[in-house]
Design an enzyme around this catalytic site. Structure first.
Site, PDB file in Angstrom:
ATOM      1  CD  GLU A  15      -1.642   2.372   1.642  1.00  0.00           C
ATOM      2  OE1 GLU A  15      -1.313   3.244   0.801  1.00  0.00           O
ATOM      3  OE2 GLU A  15      -1.643   2.546   2.848  1.00  0.00           O
ATOM      4  CB  CYS A  38      -2.581   6.384   2.727  1.00  0.00           C
ATOM      5  SG  CYS A  38      -3.803   5.198   3.292  1.00  0.00           S
TER       6      CYS A  38
END
Length: 471
Positions: free
Chosen positions: A239, A273
């Site tokens: 990720e 994020c």
């Protein structure tokens, strides 16, 4: 969810330890072990030795994960303040992170991995069984250390794998405590936390005893992780961050959505994020959007996370503060205007004023790159096609959102966004049951829900005839 560069941590401390800094003061308040290669090897060896017993009994694993969730909840009064002290987020958010950590352990305890029959018309009985992979390396960032640890650890353990968990050197302490809490209810060797500065992480992801590497961090480091894991053909789940765009439609009710939009960008001081990192507003509404967001940025209380009055804490570390300052200064030098903030706060610690930028050049790094801090550019657009093209026009593809009154129209626009998750009239909200994945440079693989569980398993197919052949 992602913490970012650079690697490092505090300065060396006596006795093979390194300092851990409180971002609210800028001063070291504790130390953590700077573990060496032989200690890492021992941790992987323990994980390999514990794997056969752990994978053998699914019922025992489920019971252990439920006990682990209870233990984390019981340890919340110790975990949350420590997390705030080393990471900076307000205590209420740290407590919510602890609760989410426990909830994820409980969620993954409840999966049935029974064999699945295959019906394909042949006179053969076939079924898919699921087998674990082996020791898993879980490398977690500094923005949500506990929550992202559980996002990696819980499905890996539920699948029958063992785990070596490495936190960021900026936030090692709460993860070490979490490891102690979990180890109190898990068999020896099933979970080991290792702490240290680089090259410890690089050694872990390239270790020949590791069969799956799950990493959250920068694109550059993710590429290096993938290359290191390839040497042993270990599976990778990466990720790698996002630069999420929020597209406001021309029927949006600015005041109605302003609070939601502001916190979608500024929660955890913008260090999320999948936070909103760019806003595209119709040209005729852009000044109203800037004004509404700037009003909230100027009013929000910024302070130490342990102060109950604080709604926003500091940037988590000095290196990230420097990055935020640089991206903001470059935008202002290129002609952008700070409708709110735009500068570091004159106080101890790593505080940056919540910043709303207007008149930002579209090619400014604060637009094209992930700033990962309390800075939000608002950009006007002329046509909806232009807005969608600009929203899609970066190397990232983690999340995005569309805001408007006509939900069907908003959904049609959301369907055009190049990202893994799109929201309508909200942003950065995930359930434990849904997949979380990005496209383009935002990552490889899937976390969350059953997809995250099966990413920690491999299929094993058994065929047998319906009836034994007779002479």
């Amino acid at each position: 969810m992602a913490g970012r560069r650079p690697p490092g941590g505090g300065p060396s401390a006596p006795g093979g330890r390194f300092a851990v800094v409180d971002p609210a003061t800028g001063d070291a308040f504790d130390t953590a072990p700077d573990q060496q290669p032989h200690e890492l090897d021992a941790a992987v060896d323990r994980a390999r030795a514990a794997w056969p017993g752990w994978r053998a009994d699914p019922s025992a694993r489920a019971d252990a994960l439920l006990a682990a969730a209870d233990a984390v909840e019981a340890a919340g009064p110790d975990l949350a303040p420590l997390l705030t002290r080393e990471q900076g987020k307000p205590l209420a958010e740290a407590s919510a992170e602890v609760a989410r950590t426990a909830a994820r352990l409980r969620y993954f305890a409840d999966f049935d991995l029974s064999p699945r029959p295959i019906t394909d018309g042949r006179p053969v009985r076939s079924e898919v069984r699921w087998r674990s992979l082996g020791p898993v390396a879980a490398v977690v960032p500094w923005n949500f250390p506990l929550q992202l640890a559980s996002a990696k650890v819980a499905p890996a353990l539920a699948a029958g794998n063992t785990v070596v968990l490495k936190p960021s050197p900026f936030t090692p302490l709460a993860t070490r405590l979490l490891g102690s809490v979990l180890s109190s209810v898990l068999p020896p060797g099933v979970l080991t936390v290792v702490t240290g500065r680089e090259p410890l992480g690089a050694r872990l992801v390239s270790h020949p005893g590791i069969r799956h590497v799950t990493f959250t961090g920068s694109v550059a480091t993710g590429r290096a992780v993938a290359g290191s894991a390839a040497a042993s053909l270990a599976r990778v789940t990466l990720e790698l961050g996002g630069n999420d765009a929020a597209v406001l439609l021309d029927d949006v009710e600015v005041e109605r959505i302003a609070d939601r939009l502001f916190w979608a960008a500024f929660r955890n001081c913008g260090q999320v994020c999948m936070a909103v990192k760019r806003v595209y507003a119709p040209a005729r509404l852009c000044s109203r959007v800037v004004e509404a967001l700037a009003e909230r940025a100027k009013a929000v209380v910024v302070g130490a996370g342990l102060d109950p009055r604080s709604r926003l804490g500091p940037v988590s570390n000095a290196a990230q503060l420097a990055r935020v300052e640089d991206r903001t200064a470059r935008a202002l030098a290129a002609g952008a205007r700070a409708a709110a903030g735009g500068h570091r706060l004159d106080r101890p610690g790593f505080f940056f004023a919540p910043t709303i930028l207007a008149d930002v050049p579209p090619d400014s790094p604060v637009v094209t790159e992930e700033q990962f801090g309390p800075v939000l550019p608002v950009l006007p657009y002329g046509s909806l096609d232009e807005a969608v093209a600009r929203a899609n026009g970066t190397a990232y593809g983690l999340g995005g959102s569309v805001w408007g009154t006509d939900l069907d129209r908003a959904a049609a626009v959301a369907d055009r966004l190049e990202c893994g998750t799109a929201w309508i009239n909200h942003h950065a909200e995930l359930s434990l049951a849904q997949p979380f994945a990005g496209i383009k440079e935002s990552g490889v693989g899937v976390a969350g829900g059953p997809w995250g569980l099966y990413g920690n398993l491999r299929p094993f197919v058994v065929h047998r005839p319906q009836e034994e052949a007779r002479p």
